[in-house]
Motif scaffolding. Structure first.
Motif, short mmCIF file in Angstrom:
data_model
loop_
_atom_site.label_atom_id
_atom_site.label_comp_id
_atom_site.label_asym_id
_atom_site.label_seq_id
_atom_site.Cartn_x
_atom_site.Cartn_y
_atom_site.Cartn_z
N ARG A 258 8.89 4.93 -12.64
CA ARG A 258 10.07 4.23 -12.36
C ARG A 258 9.95 2.70 -12.72
O ARG A 258 10.65 2.18 -13.49
N PRO A 259 9.09 2.25 -12.14
CA PRO A 259 8.87 0.53 -12.53
C PRO A 259 8.56 0.56 -13.92
O PRO A 259 8.98 -0.56 -14.45
N ALA A 260 7.73 1.39 -14.52
CA ALA A 260 7.62 1.17 -15.85
C ALA A 260 8.82 1.24 -16.76
O ALA A 260 9.00 0.58 -17.69
N LEU A 261 9.74 2.24 -16.36
CA LEU A 261 11.00 2.38 -17.40
C LEU A 261 11.77 1.30 -16.97
O LEU A 261 12.50 0.80 -17.83
N VAL A 262 12.05 0.95 -15.63
CA VAL A 262 12.87 -0.21 -15.55
C VAL A 262 12.47 -1.45 -16.05
O VAL A 262 13.55 -2.15 -16.69
N GLU A 263 11.11 -1.76 -16.21
CA GLU A 263 10.76 -2.85 -16.98
C GLU A 263 10.94 -2.70 -18.62
O GLU A 263 11.70 -3.87 -19.13
N LEU A 264 10.83 -1.66 -18.95
CA LEU A 264 11.08 -1.24 -20.55
C LEU A 264 12.67 -1.29 -20.70
O LEU A 264 12.95 -1.74 -21.71
N ALA A 265 13.41 -0.66 -19.91
CA ALA A 265 14.78 -0.56 -19.98
C ALA A 265 15.62 -2.15 -19.57
O ALA A 265 16.89 -2.13 -19.77
N ALA A 266 14.97 -3.16 -19.54
CA ALA A 266 15.50 -4.53 -19.05
C ALA A 266 16.69 -4.99 -20.11
O ALA A 266 17.67 -5.59 -19.76
N GLY A 267 16.36 -4.67 -21.65
CA GLY A 267 17.21 -4.99 -22.43
C GLY A 267 18.44 -4.04 -22.88
O GLY A 267 18.95 -4.39 -23.98
N ALA A 268 18.67 -2.92 -22.02
CA ALA A 268 19.53 -2.15 -22.58
C ALA A 268 21.01 -2.35 -22.19
O ALA A 268 21.82 -1.42 -22.62
N LEU A 544 25.69 3.53 -12.45
CA LEU A 544 25.07 2.48 -13.17
C LEU A 544 25.98 1.15 -13.04
O LEU A 544 27.17 1.31 -12.75
N THR A 545 25.33 -0.13 -13.35
CA THR A 545 25.99 -1.11 -13.29
C THR A 545 25.95 -1.98 -14.79
O THR A 545 24.66 -2.10 -15.18
N PRO A 546 26.84 -2.69 -15.13
CA PRO A 546 26.59 -3.16 -16.58
C PRO A 546 25.79 -4.66 -16.34
O PRO A 546 26.24 -5.41 -15.11
N VAL A 547 24.95 -4.86 -17.03
CA VAL A 547 24.09 -5.99 -17.20
C VAL A 547 24.25 -6.55 -18.40
O VAL A 547 24.21 -6.42 -19.32
N ALA A 548 24.52 -8.14 -17.87
CA ALA A 548 24.71 -9.05 -19.26
C ALA A 548 23.25 -9.00 -20.05
O ALA A 548 22.04 -9.15 -19.58
N VAL A 549 23.56 -9.00 -21.45
CA VAL A 549 22.10 -9.12 -22.21
C VAL A 549 22.37 -10.34 -23.24
O VAL A 549 23.69 -10.27 -23.66
N GLN A 550 21.52 -11.00 -23.14
CA GLN A 550 21.65 -12.25 -23.99
C GLN A 550 21.95 -11.98 -25.50
O GLN A 550 21.03 -11.21 -26.01
N GLY A 551 22.88 -12.48 -26.06
CA GLY A 551 23.29 -12.18 -27.53
C GLY A 551 23.81 -10.99 -27.97
O GLY A 551 24.02 -10.61 -29.00
N GLU A 552 24.09 -10.10 -26.78
CA GLU A 552 24.73 -8.79 -27.20
C GLU A 552 25.99 -8.89 -27.72
O GLU A 552 26.88 -9.65 -27.58
N LYS A 553 26.31 -7.78 -28.57
CA LYS A 553 27.60 -7.70 -29.16
C LYS A 553 28.31 -6.35 -28.64
O LYS A 553 27.51 -5.51 -28.47
N SER A 554 29.43 -6.25 -28.53
CA SER A 554 30.10 -5.11 -28.05
C SER A 554 30.27 -4.04 -28.97
O SER A 554 30.05 -4.35 -30.26
N ASP A 555 30.26 -2.78 -28.65
CA ASP A 555 30.10 -1.72 -29.24
C ASP A 555 31.72 -1.29 -29.68
O ASP A 555 32.08 -0.72 -28.46
#
Length: 556
Positions: A258-268, A544-555
């Protein structure tokens, strides 16, 4: 539209293939067979190239193609489901999804020379509106199973299916390095217990490897991957793939995952606050979900979950731990709404609305007058009116007084009861889902908004007492599965799910969207005022909670 001549002198075979597609009396399965180097793959490549172009006549259109070399059954199913816009975890779900959609569908399966995909082919071939074109080398396992039995067969070893002169020219012109019929591409070894490696690898190779390795669970990573289904194979970043795995990872998994996946999913773009998966113990999985609703009144801070068999539970939004259970014989529950004072409305699959007031707290009248006055209240009259309705979907929005209850119909109409009573036709076909909110206009007034989703794929907006918006808020192919709306700190938000299983988080004012695809079929979604999105599935419930991602664009 002009079609080029096929390579390898295969004009006679191509003409026969197109004739089979156009013949309504032809069998649903066409087997393209022959020895290696006979031109099977080239013939199918020609058909797919031309048959998938925009403007292709319906009788020649190819809707899905999956090269089967190196794939297991799950890989084939997930690939086909992705292209056909449905969600399927295995052959039975794919067959069921296509059975419900009776539009003509053409599927091409090149390189199905071996493996156990024959059962899937035979099951799909039984659907009268589905046509399958399968490439299988003569004498192979798949050919032995499928040949005969009433299927059509183009054996490219037979001279009648080629122009000898053009075939000889084609064969002589082929470079020595050209990949041969059915040869799989190079295989890369992946550490199936390493979440970082798995999320970055070719997802189809990972799927095939997990499918073949049923003796180990790789710390729970294999179970999560296979539970996520076609979502993990979609084209996406390793971060998004890690997010999908997090949403369906069981509590019995290796604690390091879980912590490994949390770290990897940080930009999702999303955070997984919690997920409860079939088999979880602490807190226990609350069960399969058919409908979700955010609680109110005495049920504030809770979710109301309806499941198969009419089981209705309440769980805490913080962690999905148990809160209570509604004892009501409502049959199979199709939709749930919770009124401001805690009354639960449950719509069963036959269209009847049931009322459960177990958690309701109402102020009693004072003194002797309160004891003697047994006349029905406004709330009683509202519930009585709602009980008499037959519907296909329902929703509730709080207001200054009673609020409103919205009920959808099989004819495409929506009717409201309570503070504002009105009715309007919104859809071509049944209403499949509803959401309702009360939006503040100023410090003194607010306006009710009803969001209606239909079998026509449209989400329409209507304020009772006014005309609906002339154009849909959004429209996509396929029926709406679930809608939910809430007023958040950032304005009104809407969560919508169509049959493709993609959860769309929509900013109503701007139209911006954020998407999440958990993988398994999504049965229901709910949204609360904090912006949390609750996703209900057969084997999992996730927050789930939406998390702001730097430079993201809406889909969009």
């Amino acid at each position: 539209m002009r079609w080029d001549r096929p390579a390898a002198g295969r004009e006679p075979a191509a003409a026969a293939l197109l004739g089979w597609l156009a013949d309504p009396q032809a069998p649903g399965l066409c087997l393209v067979s022959g020895s290696a180097e006979s031109g099977k793959s080239q013939l199918l490549a020609w058909l797919v190239h031309h048959g998938s172009r925009p403007g292709t006549p319906p009788e020649r259109t190819v809707h899905a193609v999956t090269p089967a070399a190196g794939l297991g059954v799950r890989g084939i199913v997930w690939s086909l489901a992705e292209q056909l816009g449905v969600v399927a975890r295995g052959p039975a779900e794919l067959v069921a999804a296509l059975k419900r959609d009776e539009r003509p569908t053409v599927i091409v399966l090149p390189d199905l020379h071996e493996g156990d995909g024959s059962g899937l082919v035979l099951a799909l071939a039984r659907l009268p509106h589905v046509r399958l074109i399968v490439e299988a080398r003569s004498g192979g396992v798949v050919h032995q199973v499928l040949a005969g039995g009433g299927c059509a067969e183009l054996d490219l070893d037979l001279e009648q299916w080629r122009d000898d002169e053009r075939f000889a020219q084609w064969h002589a012109s082929r470079p020595e390095s050209e990949v041969r019929d059915g040869s799989p591409s190079g295989h890369v070894v992946v550490d199936l217990s390493d979440p970082v490696a798995v999320c970055a690898a070719d997802p189809w190779q990972v799927t095939t490897a997990y499918e073949a390795d049923d003796s180990r669970d790789h710390g729970g990573l294999r179970a999560a991957w296979l539970r996520a289904g076609q979502s993990v194979c979609a084209e996406q970043s390793p971060a998004s793939r890690a997010l999908v795995l997090l949403s369906v990872l069981g509590d019995g998994a290796d604690p390091r995952l879980r912590p490994a996946l949390v770290e990897l999913a940080a930009g999702a773009g999303w955070g997984v606050a919690w997920s409860r998966v079939c088999g979880d113990v602490v807190p226990p999985w609350p069960g399969a979900v058919t409908s979700l609703a955010v609680g109110a009144g005495p049920l504030s801070g809770c979710l109301v979950l309806a499941g198969p068999g009419g089981v209705v539970k309440s769980v805490h939004v913080a962690d999905a731990s148990a809160h209570g259970r509604l004892l009501l014989e409502a049959g199979e529950v199709a939709d749930v709404a919770v009124l401001a004072e805690g009354t639960a409305l449950l719509l069963d699959t036959s269209g009847r609305i049931h009322v459960d007031s177990k958690w309701t707290v109402r102020a009693a009248g004072s003194g002797l007058a309160g004891l003697l006055d047994d006349s029905p209240t406004d709330a009683d009259r509202l519930l009585q009116a709602v009980r008499s309705q037959a519907g296909t979907a329902l929703a509730f929005a709080a207001g200054a007084g009673l609020g409103i209850v919205a009920v959808g119909s099989a004819a495409g109409g929506v009717q409201t009861f309570g503070e504002v009573e009105d009715a309007v036709d919104l859809h071509d076909g049944p209403v499949t889902s509803l959401a309702a909110i009360s939006v503040p206009v100023d410090s003194q007034t607010s306006v009710h908004l009803v969001y209606s989703g239909g079998a026509d794929g449209a989400v329409r907006v209507w304020s009772p007492g006014h005309y609906p918006m002339p154009e849909p808020l959004v429209q996509r192919p396929g029926p709406l599965v679930s809608l939910s709306a809430a007023v958040t700190h950032d304005g009104p938000r809407l969560v919508a799910v169509w049959g493709d299983g993609v959860v769309r988080y929509i900013h109503v004012d701007t139209g911006e969207q954020r998407v999440f695809r958990p993988g398994p079929p999504v049965r229901s979604v709910a949204l609360d005022g904090a912006g949390r999105v609750f996703v209900g599935m057969d084997e999992a419930v996730a927050c789930l909670t939406p998390v702001a991602v730097q430079g993201e664009k809406s889909d969009t």
